[in-house]
Design a protein around this motif. Structure first.
Motif, PDB file in Angstrom:
ATOM      1  N   ASP A 121       0.832  -1.113   0.116  1.00 27.87           N
ATOM      2  CA  ASP A 121       0.008  -0.137  -0.150  1.00 27.87           C
ATOM      3  C   ASP A 121       0.771   1.328  -0.001  1.00 27.87           C
ATOM      4  O   ASP A 121       0.486   2.217  -0.272  1.00 27.87           O
ATOM      5  CB  ASP A 121      -0.975  -0.098   1.118  1.00 27.87           C
ATOM      6  N   ARG A 122       2.125   1.240   0.466  1.00 23.58           N
ATOM      7  CA  ARG A 122       2.799   2.301   0.505  1.00 23.58           C
ATOM      8  C   ARG A 122       4.453   1.930   0.209  1.00 23.58           C
ATOM      9  O   ARG A 122       5.051   1.230   1.098  1.00 23.58           O
ATOM     10  CB  ARG A 122       2.692   2.922   1.512  1.00 23.58           C
ATOM     11  N   GLU A 123       4.841   2.327  -1.023  1.00 21.27           N
ATOM     12  CA  GLU A 123       6.202   1.885  -1.202  1.00 21.27           C
ATOM     13  C   GLU A 123       7.232   3.177  -1.533  1.00 21.27           C
ATOM     14  O   GLU A 123       6.536   3.845  -2.327  1.00 21.27           O
ATOM     15  CB  GLU A 123       6.613   1.153  -2.534  1.00 21.27           C
ATOM     16  N   PRO A 124       8.134   3.528  -0.747  1.00 25.47           N
ATOM     17  CA  PRO A 124       8.752   4.926  -0.793  1.00 25.47           C
ATOM     18  C   PRO A 124       9.708   4.910  -2.149  1.00 25.47           C
ATOM     19  O   PRO A 124      10.071   3.756  -2.536  1.00 25.47           O
ATOM     20  CB  PRO A 124       9.422   4.970   0.388  1.00 25.47           C
ATOM     21  N   GLN A 125       9.900   6.180  -2.684  1.00 22.55           N
ATOM     22  CA  GLN A 125      10.860   6.103  -3.881  1.00 22.55           C
ATOM     23  C   GLN A 125      12.041   6.693  -3.512  1.00 22.55           C
ATOM     24  O   GLN A 125      11.968   7.603  -2.584  1.00 22.55           O
ATOM     25  CB  GLN A 125      10.290   7.086  -4.902  1.00 22.55           C
ATOM     26  N   PHE A 126      13.387   6.011  -3.491  1.00 25.42           N
ATOM     27  CA  PHE A 126      14.517   6.273  -3.058  1.00 25.42           C
ATOM     28  C   PHE A 126      15.362   7.201  -4.029  1.00 25.42           C
ATOM     29  O   PHE A 126      14.571   7.139  -5.174  1.00 25.42           O
ATOM     30  CB  PHE A 126      15.542   4.914  -2.744  1.00 25.42           C
ATOM     31  N   ILE A 127      16.418   7.651  -3.744  1.00 26.42           N
ATOM     32  CA  ILE A 127      17.254   8.666  -4.807  1.00 26.42           C
ATOM     33  C   ILE A 127      18.472   7.717  -4.912  1.00 26.42           C
ATOM     34  O   ILE A 127      19.102   7.194  -3.965  1.00 26.42           O
ATOM     35  CB  ILE A 127      17.624   9.829  -3.992  1.00 26.42           C
ATOM     36  N   ARG A 184       1.805   2.980  -4.714  1.00 24.45           N
ATOM     37  CA  ARG A 184       1.210   1.620  -4.458  1.00 24.45           C
ATOM     38  C   ARG A 184       1.738   0.743  -5.568  1.00 24.45           C
ATOM     39  O   ARG A 184       1.383   0.786  -6.634  1.00 24.45           O
ATOM     40  CB  ARG A 184      -0.252   1.840  -4.283  1.00 24.45           C
ATOM     41  N   LEU A 185       1.647  -0.616  -4.911  1.00 22.71           N
ATOM     42  CA  LEU A 185       2.108  -1.560  -5.945  1.00 22.71           C
ATOM     43  C   LEU A 185       0.902  -2.425  -6.136  1.00 22.71           C
ATOM     44  O   LEU A 185       0.059  -2.939  -4.864  1.00 22.71           O
ATOM     45  CB  LEU A 185       3.160  -2.269  -5.385  1.00 22.71           C
ATOM     46  N   LEU A 186       0.404  -2.599  -7.316  1.00 19.96           N
ATOM     47  CA  LEU A 186      -1.024  -3.214  -7.473  1.00 19.96           C
ATOM     48  C   LEU A 186      -0.875  -4.423  -8.543  1.00 19.96           C
ATOM     49  O   LEU A 186      -0.099  -4.398  -9.497  1.00 19.96           O
ATOM     50  CB  LEU A 186      -1.951  -2.259  -8.041  1.00 19.96           C
ATOM     51  N   MET A 187      -1.671  -5.250  -8.262  1.00 22.03           N
ATOM     52  CA  MET A 187      -1.971  -6.468  -9.383  1.00 22.03           C
ATOM     53  C   MET A 187      -3.294  -6.433  -9.733  1.00 22.03           C
ATOM     54  O   MET A 187      -4.131  -6.453  -9.199  1.00 22.03           O
ATOM     55  CB  MET A 187      -1.552  -7.784  -8.676  1.00 22.03           C
TER      56      MET A 187
END
Length: 338
Positions: free
Chosen positions: A149-155, A250-253
């Motif tokens: 439901d919540r994946e952060p984006q890194f740098i 969000r990661l979804l299938m």
């Protein structure tokens, strides 16, 4: 024209060329170009009204033909994804569980394109990301399951960058850097600009589609780039969380809404995907530290190192969105055939 080309997964010049070819065939102008965009001519409106039922009939014909081909050729599973390190593990699990199924993977950086392909029976499953604040255009008849439901984006930055030693990098510390974005990723540029505006920043933004070139520019210190937290750094590169997590997905299938008899198969596909994602998330030291700091539900999943177990974690709710992945085990664009 630009928006239409993006939705069709092609370049604007290619779409313009195709439109001119259609106009030559029909023998009249279909659209007029104004300063505010393209508008259909009276002939164009007539052609559109007649073309839509033809396209619908053609789509139904193609779907029926493909379904017949599948029945004749045996079991087939067509996966689609916008790119993730979890894909190889997902395929490995599917090959083990479904050894007699012909499984293929199609990679496209546009999540909306993949969803349309599922709706049109060109794919069976799509694993995609949805940027926070930029909902996907979900066609009717699709079912959604939430992988994360919540994946952060890194740098991603050069390992020699002055901020590379920090556990989390403040966005304002990168205000003078040149940021890279992939224009083929739905809404990525808009999400980045929104985050910059919220922080009172206006950094330079350049567009790079080639993953290898992007990685080399980052390692050389010429630019910084968003990346998935499961990414593994190349030589000369550091990957760090952004302070406050200003960009998340969000990661979804997605699958077509199944019949009662097909629902267990879709659930099994989802469980395999969650297990594959959990595996690569825990394997990345930087992401693992982020998960620990945030007491992520991912830590309490069955089989996670450390003995933590909670069967409810990442169970994936049913209802009915990417930073650059520098170390893909699958090609970064389109691939047919696992």
């Amino acid at each position: 024209m630009r928006k239409a080309a993006r939705q069709l997964g092609m370049s604007q010049p290619s779409l313009t060329t195709q439109l001119r070819r259609i106009e030559r065939t029909i023998g009249g102008l279909l659209f007029t170009r104004e300063r505010t965009g393209s508008l259909p001519t009276p002939l164009g409106r007539s052609v559109l009204s007649r073309a839509r039922p033809i396209l619908a009939d053609m789509s139904a014909l193609v779907t029926a033909a493909r379904d017949a081909a599948v029945n004749a050729q045996g079991a087939r599973l067509r996966l689609g994804s916008s790119g993730s390190r979890a894909i190889p593990g997902w395929l490995r699990r599917l090959h083990t569980r479904l050894p007699d199924t012909d499984t293929t993977i199609h990679i496209d950086m546009s999540a909306n394109t993949l969803l349309r392909m599922v709706a049109e029976h060109q794919l069976d499953v799509a694993f995609v990301h949805e940027l926070d604040g930029f909902p996907l255009r979900v066609p009717a008849g699709l079912e959604q399951r939430v992988v994360a439901d919540r994946e952060p984006q890194f740098i991603a930055m050069a390992s020699t960058h002055p901020l590379a030693g920090l556990p989390a990098v403040p966005l304002h510390g990168l205000a003078e850097e040149q940021w890279m974005a992939d224009p083929t990723v739905d809404d990525e540029c808009a999400a980045m600009r929104r985050a910059f505006t919220a922080a009172g920043l206006n950094p330079r933004l350049v567009y790079v589609r080639d993953v290898t070139t992007a990685a080399e520019l980052v390692s050389a210190g010429e630019a910084v780039s968003l990346c998935q937290p499961t990414s593994m750094p190349r030589h000369g590169m550091a990957i760090r969380p952004l302070q406050g997590d200003p960009l998340t997905v969000r990661l979804l299938m997605f699958t077509r809404t199944p019949s009662a008899e097909n629902a267990p198969a879709n659930r099994a596909l989802f469980d395999d995907l969650v297990a594959a994602y959990r595996e690569v998330a825990w394997a990345n030291p930087t992401y693992r530290q982020w998960l620990l700091r945030h007491d992520s539900p991912l830590l309490h999943s069955p089989g996670t190192p450390g003995g933590l177990a909670d069967a409810g974690i990442l169970a994936g709710s049913v209802a009915g969105t990417n930073g650059t992945e520098f170390e893909r085990s699958t090609p970064p664009r389109r691939l047919t055939g696992a």
